[in-house]
Design a protein around this motif. Structure first.
Motif, PDB file in Angstrom:
ATOM      1  N   ASP A  30       0.812  -1.225   0.000  1.00  0.00           N
ATOM      2  CA  ASP A  30       0.000   0.000   0.000  1.00  0.00           C
ATOM      3  C   ASP A  30       0.842   1.269   0.000  1.00  0.00           C
ATOM      4  OD1 ASP A  30       0.988   0.125   2.583  1.00  0.00           O
ATOM      5  OD2 ASP A  30      -0.950  -0.175   3.572  1.00  0.00           O
ATOM      6  N   GLY A  31       2.157   1.145   0.056  1.00  0.00           N
ATOM      7  CA  GLY A  31       3.035   2.312  -0.029  1.00  0.00           C
ATOM      8  C   GLY A  31       2.910   3.268   1.135  1.00  0.00           C
ATOM      9  N   PRO A  36       5.993   2.338  -2.507  1.00  0.00           N
ATOM     10  CA  PRO A  36       5.120   1.231  -2.901  1.00  0.00           C
ATOM     11  C   PRO A  36       5.892   0.137  -3.636  1.00  0.00           C
ATOM     12  CG  PRO A  36       4.903   3.029  -4.457  1.00  0.00           C
ATOM     13  CD  PRO A  36       5.823   3.525  -3.373  1.00  0.00           C
TER      14      PRO A  36
END
Length: 340
Positions: A30-31, A36
């Motif tokens: 999900d960074g 990410p």
């Protein structure tokens, strides 16, 4: 790894202590840390000499992340600027276009308080270091990079077994992974004695545990096996003599010697090991322990390919998955570093 070891080992009477990573950002699906997971964006920098970096090499192979995460291999011999890319043409990494890993550290934070360590992941577009957190790097490869895993990749950190895996890994880290360094760089007899006893008590515990099971947790390879392997594979070559961990050789323990050979002969493990890099690094960089920098010719490496008999204990190395494919071109261990 090892930059901090050298600094601490020569600091008067200060005993060895491993500091935590300064750059602990994580690359996640999900960074959430700003990094990410993205194929082709990052470069993994390792030394084949370093057991902490070797964890990442094994994980990357087992998970089939070679096409997504490119690899830079540093020279096993450091100079005053630490890890360097003298193995590459022009003595520069061809992707990052740097001569020293420290340049990626400087791009992230100039004059930060710490040494230059591997493993490290560098953001290729910016040239900045992302993380040197050896503790979480491989766990993230196993759990955050799943969209880029090869078909048939094993689950190296299965959720239902994580509590047990964590407990085993903590014991192995404290007494074995880090224990050999505490013994090798001890400044006082009592410190060495304590590290030595803890190390071999833990190895005895592991030998008993592995006498009736093929792998450390469950019946498949997990992160716990990777972390133990990278210390055991170096044991007779460097830790037994260089670090004075000499109650007995690993090859004299029937269970552990069979266990480590079983893993070594499993695709993804032994094909990442370079004994030449390992020996030259430890014996030529640790000049406080080996001032003449003489690299021993032994031990005999022919036993690594001998039958181990561990199949009799059952187990499925890759669970319902498959072994990794051939080592990618350009990443094979040179002949000088292979076990015959």
């Amino acid at each position: 790894m090892l930059q901090e070891v050298a600094e601490l080992s020569t600091a008067g009477q200060k005993e060895f202590a491993r500091s935590g990573p300064h750059f602990s950002d994580r690359i996640t699906a999900d960074g959430r840390d700003g990094w990410p997971v993205e194929a082709g964006r990052y470069r993994l920098v390792v030394s084949r000499a370093c057991p902490w970096a070797s964890r990442a090499l094994v994980s990357r192979r087992l998970l089939g992340l070679e096409p997504a995460l490119s690899l830079a291999i540093a020279d096993p011999i450091q100079d005053e600027r630490s890890w360097r890319f003298t193995l590459d043409a022009g003595e520069r990494d061809p992707v990052l276009d740097i001569a020293y890993l420290s340049e990626a550290y400087d791009a992230r934070e100039r004059e930060y308080p710490g040494g230059v360590s591997v493993p490290a992941i560098v953001d290729i577009p910016s040239g900045k270091l992302v993380t040197n957190d050896y503790r979480s790097l491989t766990l993230d490869l196993a759990t955050q990079w799943t969209a880029l895993h090869r078909k048939g990749a094993p689950d190296l950190y299965p959720e239902r077994r994580r509590e047990e895996i964590d407990e085993v890994m903590e014991a192995v880290y404290r007494d074995v992974n880090n224990g050999v360094y505490r013994a090798g760089f001890a400044q006082h007899q009592h410190t060495y004695d304590d590290a030595f006893r803890r190390l071999f008590d833990r190895l005895d515990w592991l030998s008993e545990r592995l006498a009736t099971r093929r792998y450390l947790v469950g019946d498949t390879i997990t992160e716990a096996d990777i972390r133990l392997f990278t210390t055991l594979v170096r044991f007779d070559a460097v830790y037994h003599g260089h670090f004075k961990c000499n109650r007995n050789k690993l090859s004299e323990d029937r269970v552990l010697w069979g266990y480590v050979r079983d893993l070594f002969q499993t695709p993804g493990f032994g094909d990442t090991v370079d004994f030449d890099h390992i020996k030259r690094h430890y014996y030529q960089v640790h000049t406080d322990l080996n001032p003449r920098r003489i690299v021993p010719l032994g031990p005999d490496l022919s036993g690594w390919s001998a039958p181990h008999g561990r199949e009799e204990l059952g187990g499925r190395p890759f669970s319902d998955g498959t072994p990794p494919g051939p080592v990618p071109p350009g990443e094979t261990v040179p002949e000088a570093g292979r076990a015959s």
